[in-house]
Design a protein around this motif. Sequence first.
Motif, PDB file in Angstrom:
ATOM      1  N   TYR A 199       0.821  -1.210   0.000  1.00  0.00           N
ATOM      2  CA  TYR A 199       0.000   0.000   0.000  1.00  0.00           C
ATOM      3  C   TYR A 199       0.856   1.262   0.000  1.00  0.00           C
ATOM      4  O   TYR A 199       0.539   2.251  -0.656  1.00  0.00           O
ATOM      5  CB  TYR A 199      -0.910  -0.017   1.228  1.00  0.00           C
ATOM      6  N   SER A 200       1.946   1.237   0.744  1.00  0.00           N
ATOM      7  CA  SER A 200       2.833   2.396   0.872  1.00  0.00           C
ATOM      8  C   SER A 200       4.151   2.087   0.182  1.00  0.00           C
ATOM      9  O   SER A 200       4.837   1.131   0.547  1.00  0.00           O
ATOM     10  CB  SER A 200       3.072   2.700   2.358  1.00  0.00           C
ATOM     11  N   LYS A 224      -4.124  -3.193  -4.003  1.00  0.00           N
ATOM     12  CA  LYS A 224      -3.660  -2.173  -3.050  1.00  0.00           C
ATOM     13  C   LYS A 224      -2.156  -1.944  -3.089  1.00  0.00           C
ATOM     14  O   LYS A 224      -1.592  -1.317  -2.179  1.00  0.00           O
ATOM     15  CB  LYS A 224      -4.107  -2.497  -1.616  1.00  0.00           C
ATOM     16  N   PHE A 227      -0.311   2.199  -4.076  1.00  0.00           N
ATOM     17  CA  PHE A 227      -1.462   3.103  -3.971  1.00  0.00           C
ATOM     18  C   PHE A 227      -1.095   4.437  -3.333  1.00  0.00           C
ATOM     19  O   PHE A 227      -1.603   5.481  -3.722  1.00  0.00           O
ATOM     20  CB  PHE A 227      -2.576   2.431  -3.167  1.00  0.00           C
ATOM     21  N   SER A 228      -0.197   4.409  -2.338  1.00  0.00           N
ATOM     22  CA  SER A 228       0.182   5.646  -1.654  1.00  0.00           C
ATOM     23  C   SER A 228       1.696   5.721  -1.522  1.00  0.00           C
ATOM     24  O   SER A 228       2.405   4.727  -1.700  1.00  0.00           O
ATOM     25  CB  SER A 228      -0.466   5.716  -0.267  1.00  0.00           C
ATOM     26  N   LYS A 233       0.223   9.234   1.606  1.00  0.00           N
ATOM     27  CA  LYS A 233      -0.529  10.119   0.724  1.00  0.00           C
ATOM     28  C   LYS A 233      -0.799   9.381  -0.582  1.00  0.00           C
ATOM     29  O   LYS A 233       0.122   8.863  -1.222  1.00  0.00           O
ATOM     30  CB  LYS A 233       0.251  11.404   0.439  1.00  0.00           C
ATOM     31  N   ILE A 234      -2.063   9.333  -0.987  1.00  0.00           N
ATOM     32  CA  ILE A 234      -2.454   8.570  -2.167  1.00  0.00           C
ATOM     33  C   ILE A 234      -1.928   9.252  -3.426  1.00  0.00           C
ATOM     34  O   ILE A 234      -2.048  10.474  -3.587  1.00  0.00           O
ATOM     35  CB  ILE A 234      -3.986   8.424  -2.222  1.00  0.00           C
ATOM     36  N   TYR A 235      -1.341   8.461  -4.302  1.00  0.00           N
ATOM     37  CA  TYR A 235      -0.854   9.001  -5.573  1.00  0.00           C
ATOM     38  C   TYR A 235      -2.032   9.474  -6.426  1.00  0.00           C
ATOM     39  O   TYR A 235      -3.114   8.869  -6.404  1.00  0.00           O
ATOM     40  CB  TYR A 235      -0.051   7.942  -6.317  1.00  0.00           C
ATOM     41  N   SER A 236      -1.806  10.526  -7.189  1.00  0.00           N
ATOM     42  CA  SER A 236      -2.913  11.198  -7.881  1.00  0.00           C
ATOM     43  C   SER A 236      -2.933  10.936  -9.383  1.00  0.00           C
ATOM     44  O   SER A 236      -3.494  11.722 -10.143  1.00  0.00           O
ATOM     45  CB  SER A 236      -2.839  12.713  -7.627  1.00  0.00           C
ATOM     46  N   GLN A 239      -3.538   4.294 -11.357  1.00  0.00           N
ATOM     47  CA  GLN A 239      -3.279   3.220 -10.396  1.00  0.00           C
ATOM     48  C   GLN A 239      -3.191   1.886 -11.131  1.00  0.00           C
ATOM     49  O   GLN A 239      -3.924   1.664 -12.085  1.00  0.00           O
ATOM     50  CB  GLN A 239      -4.394   3.160  -9.342  1.00  0.00           C
ATOM     51  N   HIS A 241       0.235   2.972  -9.181  1.00  0.00           N
ATOM     52  CA  HIS A 241       1.185   4.028  -9.517  1.00  0.00           C
ATOM     53  C   HIS A 241       2.498   3.445 -10.040  1.00  0.00           C
ATOM     54  O   HIS A 241       3.083   2.548  -9.429  1.00  0.00           O
ATOM     55  CB  HIS A 241       1.439   4.865  -8.265  1.00  0.00           C
TER      56      HIS A 241
END
Length: 429
Positions: A199-200, A224, A227-228, A233-236, A239, A241
């Motif tokens: 996730y991170s 998942k 993702f962040s 902080k979630i990548y913008s 996905q 990313h």
Amino acid sequence: YHPSQYDLTGYEITACGNIIRSLKDDNYLILETEAQGNQAWLPFPGQLRLQAYSHIGNGSNSVMYWHWHSIHNAIESYWKGVLSHDLAENATYREACVIGNEWKAIGDHIKNLKKVNRIAMVLDNSSLTGLSHFPTENNKECSYNAVFRAFSDALTDMNIEYDVIPADEAYFYESAQDGAADTASRSLRYDLVIIPALYSAKESYLNAVNSYVEGGGNVIASFKSGFSDEYLKIYSDTQPHIINKCLGIHYDQFTYPKDITLTYSCSSSADQKHAGAYRTNEAEGTFSGKCTEWMELVTCDSAESLAAYDHKYWGMYSAVTLNSYGKGKAAYIATLPEKNTMVQILSDLLERIDLKEPAKLAFENHDKLIVKQGINDKGSHVLFFLNYSDEEMTVKNISGDAADLLQAAPVKKDESFTLLPWGVVILEY
């Protein structure tokens, strides 16, 4: 510590042992494990011995019990030790004596066992933190561990041994030779890296995953992942990313699977040799299974869709994909399949990746049989056959002439041997 009796699986011994062996990159010590344990965990005859050899086969150099005798007051009064409250000999004590006497005889053959694994699984504490705050449907604060264990337990059922590595690209490769620091000049340490729910993740690591696959490595990533960032902080952007590049997919929506199954199409060349009793619909080359906890609605760009959701509205989306990227392949599992389905999926993916481990000896696979192997101080291959069932089991020795260490007897190639319920056979080649 783990359940016993009919709930004894060996899963916890494998998962936790792999973590500490890989952290040390060496053998480790079991400083504390259950003897009689709590009331529900009193081991059946043979299980204490089975657990002890499971630890050694996984790379431990010791087994120590908490505690010597059951205590007579305070909070752990009912956490039973080797001896009961009467401090007298009992069945657990006598089985521990059997283990000790056997190790006096064969200890030099099974200590310092070295593993040569070509598969690794990523374990990441930041992702554990992230999923504890943003969990899947039912596993809540245990969401990350549940995904990690789903992959770990499936590999254990398949008798696929693996190392555990951090989310650090340096672990993809052998140590730099001749001072070369660039990845192009370094050989791969692992042929397959499994990335459950990362996730991170730092962007540098996600870019390194792309490079690893492009250079000939293989990846199986789960939902998942990517993702962040490292601060949660979630990548913008697209996905998952960055690694959408090697995976050949994208998604922008996800939900909980409510009574949803997936249907998976097997490789025509795959014999599912690791799946054991889990293979279904073999004639049709497909199998179906339940989706749990999370599902992403994945669209394939360059990837091949191997499984789709069986659903009126979500059926256009992929549940499992595989993409060729550079010299390697990258698979994505967009949901958490039920246990048997996970085994089938991983088995087929290993066939498609054509993973080979030349340093390992071959063995017969049976349901509830866990096999661990390594190389001892004498340079000999040692295979631990561990019967995690209460049924007698007959296994054929297919790897060559060997010595049965516990029976001090030869076992010829293609000769069969018997494992008693909760029994152990150790062959040295």
